[in-house]
Design a protein around this motif. Structure first.
Motif, PDB file in Angstrom:
ATOM      1  N   ASN A 221       0.850  -1.196   0.000  1.00  0.00           N
ATOM      2  CA  ASN A 221       0.000   0.000   0.000  1.00  0.00           C
ATOM      3  C   ASN A 221       0.885   1.245   0.000  1.00  0.00           C
ATOM      4  OD1 ASN A 221      -2.023   1.848   0.201  1.00  0.00           O
ATOM      5  ND2 ASN A 221      -2.941   0.996   2.059  1.00  0.00           N
ATOM      6  N   ALA A 222       1.420   1.581  -1.169  1.00  0.00           N
ATOM      7  CA  ALA A 222       2.338   2.712  -1.299  1.00  0.00           C
ATOM      8  C   ALA A 222       2.062   3.435  -2.601  1.00  0.00           C
ATOM      9  CB  ALA A 222       3.787   2.230  -1.262  1.00  0.00           C
ATOM     10  N   LYS A 223       1.869   4.730  -2.518  1.00  0.00           N
ATOM     11  CA  LYS A 223       1.540   5.530  -3.692  1.00  0.00           C
ATOM     12  C   LYS A 223       2.775   5.706  -4.574  1.00  0.00           C
ATOM     13  CE  LYS A 223      -1.284   8.949  -3.182  1.00  0.00           C
ATOM     14  NZ  LYS A 223      -1.885  10.262  -2.847  1.00  0.00           N
ATOM     15  N   ILE A 224       2.599   5.441  -5.879  1.00  0.00           N
ATOM     16  CA  ILE A 224       3.666   5.625  -6.866  1.00  0.00           C
ATOM     17  C   ILE A 224       3.167   6.621  -7.902  1.00  0.00           C
ATOM     18  CG2 ILE A 224       5.122   4.530  -8.605  1.00  0.00           C
ATOM     19  CD1 ILE A 224       5.733   3.576  -5.781  1.00  0.00           C
ATOM     20  N   ALA A 225       3.849   7.733  -8.017  1.00  0.00           N
ATOM     21  CA  ALA A 225       3.443   8.774  -8.959  1.00  0.00           C
ATOM     22  C   ALA A 225       3.908   8.435 -10.367  1.00  0.00           C
ATOM     23  CB  ALA A 225       4.019  10.119  -8.534  1.00  0.00           C
ATOM     24  N   HIS A 226       3.054   8.774 -11.334  1.00  0.00           N
ATOM     25  CA  HIS A 226       3.462   8.694 -12.734  1.00  0.00           C
ATOM     26  C   HIS A 226       2.973   9.967 -13.419  1.00  0.00           C
ATOM     27  CE1 HIS A 226      -0.636   7.441 -14.042  1.00  0.00           C
ATOM     28  NE2 HIS A 226      -0.643   6.739 -12.928  1.00  0.00           N
ATOM     29  N   GLY A 227       2.921   9.993 -14.724  1.00  0.00           N
ATOM     30  CA  GLY A 227       2.652  11.226 -15.457  1.00  0.00           C
ATOM     31  C   GLY A 227       1.352  11.914 -15.102  1.00  0.00           C
ATOM     32  N   ASP A 228       1.312  13.224 -15.346  1.00  0.00           N
ATOM     33  CA  ASP A 228       0.096  14.034 -15.222  1.00  0.00           C
ATOM     34  C   ASP A 228      -0.490  14.017 -13.816  1.00  0.00           C
ATOM     35  OD1 ASP A 228       0.258  14.534 -18.006  1.00  0.00           O
ATOM     36  OD2 ASP A 228      -0.762  12.642 -18.418  1.00  0.00           O
ATOM     37  N   ASP A 229       0.361  14.040 -12.808  1.00  0.00           N
ATOM     38  CA  ASP A 229      -0.081  14.120 -11.413  1.00  0.00           C
ATOM     39  C   ASP A 229      -0.993  12.968 -11.009  1.00  0.00           C
ATOM     40  OD1 ASP A 229       1.326  16.536 -10.983  1.00  0.00           O
ATOM     41  OD2 ASP A 229      -0.324  17.668 -11.891  1.00  0.00           O
ATOM     42  N   LYS A 230      -0.779  11.793 -11.582  1.00  0.00           N
ATOM     43  CA  LYS A 230      -1.561  10.616 -11.231  1.00  0.00           C
ATOM     44  C   LYS A 230      -0.690   9.659 -10.430  1.00  0.00           C
ATOM     45  CE  LYS A 230      -4.441  10.968 -15.374  1.00  0.00           C
ATOM     46  NZ  LYS A 230      -4.856  10.318 -16.633  1.00  0.00           N
ATOM     47  N   ALA A 331      -2.181 -18.824 -18.638  1.00  0.00           N
ATOM     48  CA  ALA A 331      -2.352 -17.420 -19.002  1.00  0.00           C
ATOM     49  C   ALA A 331      -1.949 -17.215 -20.451  1.00  0.00           C
ATOM     50  CB  ALA A 331      -1.520 -16.515 -18.097  1.00  0.00           C
ATOM     51  N   ASP A 332      -2.451 -16.140 -21.021  1.00  0.00           N
ATOM     52  CA  ASP A 332      -2.137 -15.808 -22.408  1.00  0.00           C
ATOM     53  C   ASP A 332      -0.799 -15.108 -22.545  1.00  0.00           C
ATOM     54  OD1 ASP A 332      -3.121 -13.650 -21.002  1.00  0.00           O
ATOM     55  OD2 ASP A 332      -4.252 -12.803 -22.673  1.00  0.00           O
ATOM     56  N   HIS A 333      -0.313 -14.516 -21.474  1.00  0.00           N
ATOM     57  CA  HIS A 333       0.973 -13.816 -21.454  1.00  0.00           C
ATOM     58  C   HIS A 333       1.239 -13.364 -20.031  1.00  0.00           C
ATOM     59  CE1 HIS A 333      -1.354 -10.115 -21.106  1.00  0.00           C
ATOM     60  NE2 HIS A 333      -2.036 -10.477 -22.160  1.00  0.00           N
ATOM     61  N   GLY A 334       2.419 -12.846 -19.787  1.00  0.00           N
ATOM     62  CA  GLY A 334       2.742 -12.265 -18.494  1.00  0.00           C
ATOM     63  C   GLY A 334       2.574 -10.764 -18.519  1.00  0.00           C
ATOM     64  N   GLY A 335       3.477 -10.060 -17.849  1.00  0.00           N
ATOM     65  CA  GLY A 335       3.372  -8.615 -17.808  1.00  0.00           C
ATOM     66  C   GLY A 335       4.531  -8.013 -17.036  1.00  0.00           C
ATOM     67  N   LEU A 336       4.663  -6.702 -17.158  1.00  0.00           N
ATOM     68  CA  LEU A 336       5.748  -5.982 -16.498  1.00  0.00           C
ATOM     69  C   LEU A 336       5.156  -4.796 -15.755  1.00  0.00           C
ATOM     70  CD1 LEU A 336       8.894  -5.899 -16.308  1.00  0.00           C
ATOM     71  CD2 LEU A 336       8.837  -4.241 -18.173  1.00  0.00           C
ATOM     72  N   ASP A 337       5.704  -4.493 -14.594  1.00  0.00           N
ATOM     73  CA  ASP A 337       5.202  -3.386 -13.783  1.00  0.00           C
ATOM     74  C   ASP A 337       5.536  -2.052 -14.445  1.00  0.00           C
ATOM     75  OD1 ASP A 337       3.875  -2.397 -11.543  1.00  0.00           O
ATOM     76  OD2 ASP A 337       5.708  -2.199 -10.377  1.00  0.00           O
ATOM     77  N   LEU A 338       4.876  -0.974 -13.965  1.00  0.00           N
ATOM     78  CA  LEU A 338       5.157   0.341 -14.524  1.00  0.00           C
ATOM     79  C   LEU A 338       6.590   0.762 -14.209  1.00  0.00           C
ATOM     80  CD1 LEU A 338       3.521   3.184 -12.422  1.00  0.00           C
ATOM     81  CD2 LEU A 338       3.422   0.811 -11.671  1.00  0.00           C
ATOM     82  N   PRO A 339       7.251   1.446 -15.142  1.00  0.00           N
ATOM     83  CA  PRO A 339       8.677   1.748 -14.965  1.00  0.00           C
ATOM     84  C   PRO A 339       8.961   2.653 -13.779  1.00  0.00           C
ATOM     85  CG  PRO A 339       7.778   2.868 -16.889  1.00  0.00           C
ATOM     86  CD  PRO A 339       6.747   1.880 -16.443  1.00  0.00           C
ATOM     87  N   GLU A 340       8.025   3.541 -13.413  1.00  0.00           N
ATOM     88  CA  GLU A 340       8.259   4.442 -12.291  1.00  0.00           C
ATOM     89  C   GLU A 340       8.449   3.675 -10.986  1.00  0.00           C
ATOM     90  OE1 GLU A 340       6.207   6.714 -15.495  1.00  0.00           O
ATOM     91  OE2 GLU A 340       5.890   4.771 -14.537  1.00  0.00           O
TER      92      GLU A 340
END
Length: 544
Positions: A221-230, A331-340
């Motif tokens: 439970n930790a906020k991670i900022a990315h573009g446009d103040d989101k 599963a049909d594929h995996g995934g990668l977390d957001l770079p930030e």
């Protein structure tokens, strides 16, 4: 536990008593092997039950185009996505008559007046959903040929998932569209599915409280900022009034799809007739949550817990009806977390793709370099990676020059791993080696079709997220040739099965031959890229 295989219709009759009465094939969209491993110890419901069966933790969607449609095309066909004709979610066909040259894997673009449009738009174009692009039969279709009384049923959160797993010859098929489930054009909705849609419609726009945060999720439970103040990482899926659009990106969505699956089981008494039935289910919430919030935060942790419980509830329904069923989950594929967030967690090279790395910008630079008409695009692609196509309006000499220049410009970009030529890929043999040992060229070959793939294929470097901006709500994605997108779990369970875990790599193309052996459907070796996996765990062999 008894397993039995059969090679033809006569043998199938003899094998009926040993065969399960229902095959439940589940795909959890974007459930990577990494996610399964990370949360495995926290499961208490359906995923815990599956983990007590036969576990292949290192399954592979072995191809490079690790997207929803290609991945689902391998699961029930037993062939690589290129052989299935499904090279990507979308590709370009410059020869079609309509202005929109983008082709969606699950549409029939031959129908006049249709257009897929922008997949990120609310309408997603005006296309007719179809499985006609799928070039090979599914296991359900094969079963119906040797056992005409068998039913082949599919339900999913996305049309492409249902269509790729069910195939062309389906008894019932449903997927989510808008605010409810729909089916193929020309087919009526059953009264039970219509009633289900009504029930969902009465609640989907109503407020719901936040999900409870499981104890093991608190640390995420930790906020991670990315573009446009989101930001992401601190959201528990509460829904305000009038927020139906949030539904797909929450655990509620999978619960709705499994309720639809339960409705189909009850309506058609699947698994309770003379013959074996197949029910294919694809659950999409993990994918929508992965795209919107990433894979390593509070949102995904809550989703994994809810998914586990929802699948367990569905199994309880089958148990209550005394159905003899076998389950496969992958599963049909995996995934990668957001770079930030990745940059804060030991992956400093993680970054978003350069906004200038696209067909329009590169094509304009090439046209200028070659003194071509700058008013007409010379290069076409659906995104920064994958298949690139050269304009058919050019002469052969101009096309060759554009190809050479574009490949060189793109290959020189610091975020690009390599650029592969169409003919080079075509000349490469499909590998029979362990999938983790495949070269990039071999991975690209597995999702390549000579008539649909591009003039060249672009592969990005590891940890490059091919989303330049998060303005449209997507913060993370998949689609790379790297193992974080290729590796998926493969789990099998049936009452009485002997538990074992096989850590060596297998492939999703092995699933159809493996399930086929259990229900008396032999897939000839020349018609599959996979092999049957022995699930017995003892001296017997479920493939024989």
């Amino acid at each position: 536990m008894t397993f039995s295989g059969a090679a033809n219709a006569e043998d199938h009759i003899a094998a009926d008593e040993a065969s399960p009465k229902l095959v439940v094939a589940i795909s959890v969209d974007q459930l990577s092997a990494d996610l399964f491993a990370e949360y495995r110890n926290s499961f208490t419901g359906g995923l815990k039950r599956l983990a007590s069966g036969v576990v292949f933790p290192s399954g592979y969607q072995s191809h490079a185009a690790t997207e929803t449609c290609p991945g689902h095309s391998t699961i029930m066909t037993g062939v690589h996505s290129g052989r299935a004709g499904i090279i990507a979610n979308n590709w370009i066909d410059l020869s079609i008559k309509r202005d929109d040259k983008t082709v969606y894997c699950a549409e029939d673009e031959r129908i006049e007046g249709t257009s897929f449009g922008d997949i990120t738009a609310a309408t997603q174009g005006d296309y007719v959903a179809s499985s006609w692009h799928l070039l090979v039969p599914t296991l359900g279709e094969r079963l119906k040929k040797v056992s005409p009384k068998s039913r082949n049923v599919a339900v999913a959160g996305k049309d492409r998932s249902a269509l790729m797993m069910g195939g062309k010859d389906v008894d019932e098929i449903y997927w989510w569209k808008g605010n409810g489930f729909t089916t193929l054009v020309g087919r009526g909705m059953s009264s039970s599915m219509t009633a289900l849609n009504k029930n969902i419609g009465e609640t989907i726009n109503k407020a719901r409280p936040a999900y409870a945060v499981p104890a093991h999720c608190e640390a995420r439970n930790a906020k991670i900022a990315h573009g446009d103040d989101k930001s992401v990482g601190d959201y528990a899926f509460q829904r305000p009034d009038g927020a139906a659009q949030i539904f797909r990106g929450s655990p509620d969505f999978d619960a709705a799809v499994l309720t639809a699956a339960t409705t189909l089981v009850n309506d058609h008494k699947l698994g309770q007739g003379e013959a074996t039935d197949i029910l294919s289910i694809s659950l999409a919430a993990t994918d929508y949550i992965g795209h919107a919030f990433g894979t390593a935060g509070l949102e995904m942790c809550i989703q994994m817990s809810a998914l586990d419980q929802s699948i367990g509830d569905f199994f309880n329904v089958l148990d209550s009806q005394n159905i003899d069923y076998v389950v496969m989950l992958t599963a049909d594929h995996g995934g990668l977390d957001l770079p930030e967030r990745m940059q804060l967690q030991g992956v400093p090279m993680a970054q978003r793709v350069d906004s200038e790395l696209n067909a329009k910008t590169i094509g304009a630079a090439v046209a200028k370099q070659l003194n071509l008409d700058s008013e007409k695009p010379v290069l076409h692609a659906d995104g920064p990676f994958g298949d690139y196509y050269i304009s058919l309006d050019l002469s052969e000499g101009q096309r060759a020059a554009v190809k050479k220049s574009a490949m060189a410009l793109i290959a020189a970009h610091p975020q690009v791993e390599m650029v592969l030529d169409h003919d080079e890929i075509l000349a490469t043999e499909i590998s029979r080696e362990a999938p983790e040992q495949w070269t990039m060229l071999q991975r690209a070959r597995a999702s390549f079709h000579p008539d649909r793939s591009g003039d060249f294929v672009v592969l990005l470097k590891k940890a490059i997220t091919p989303i330049a901006t998060t303005a449209r709500g997507y913060v993370a994605t998949h689609g790379s040739p790297w193992d974080y997108d290729r590796r998926v779990p493969m789990l099998f369970w049936r009452e009485g099965i002997r538990h074992f875990e096989q850590p060596l790599s297998v492939m999703t193309v092995d699933i159809a031959p493996t399930l086929g052996a259990l229900i008396g459907v032999d897939i000839p070796a020349e018609e599959t890229d996979g092999k049957c996996l022995d699930l017995d765990g003892g001296p017997a062999n479920s493939c024989e």
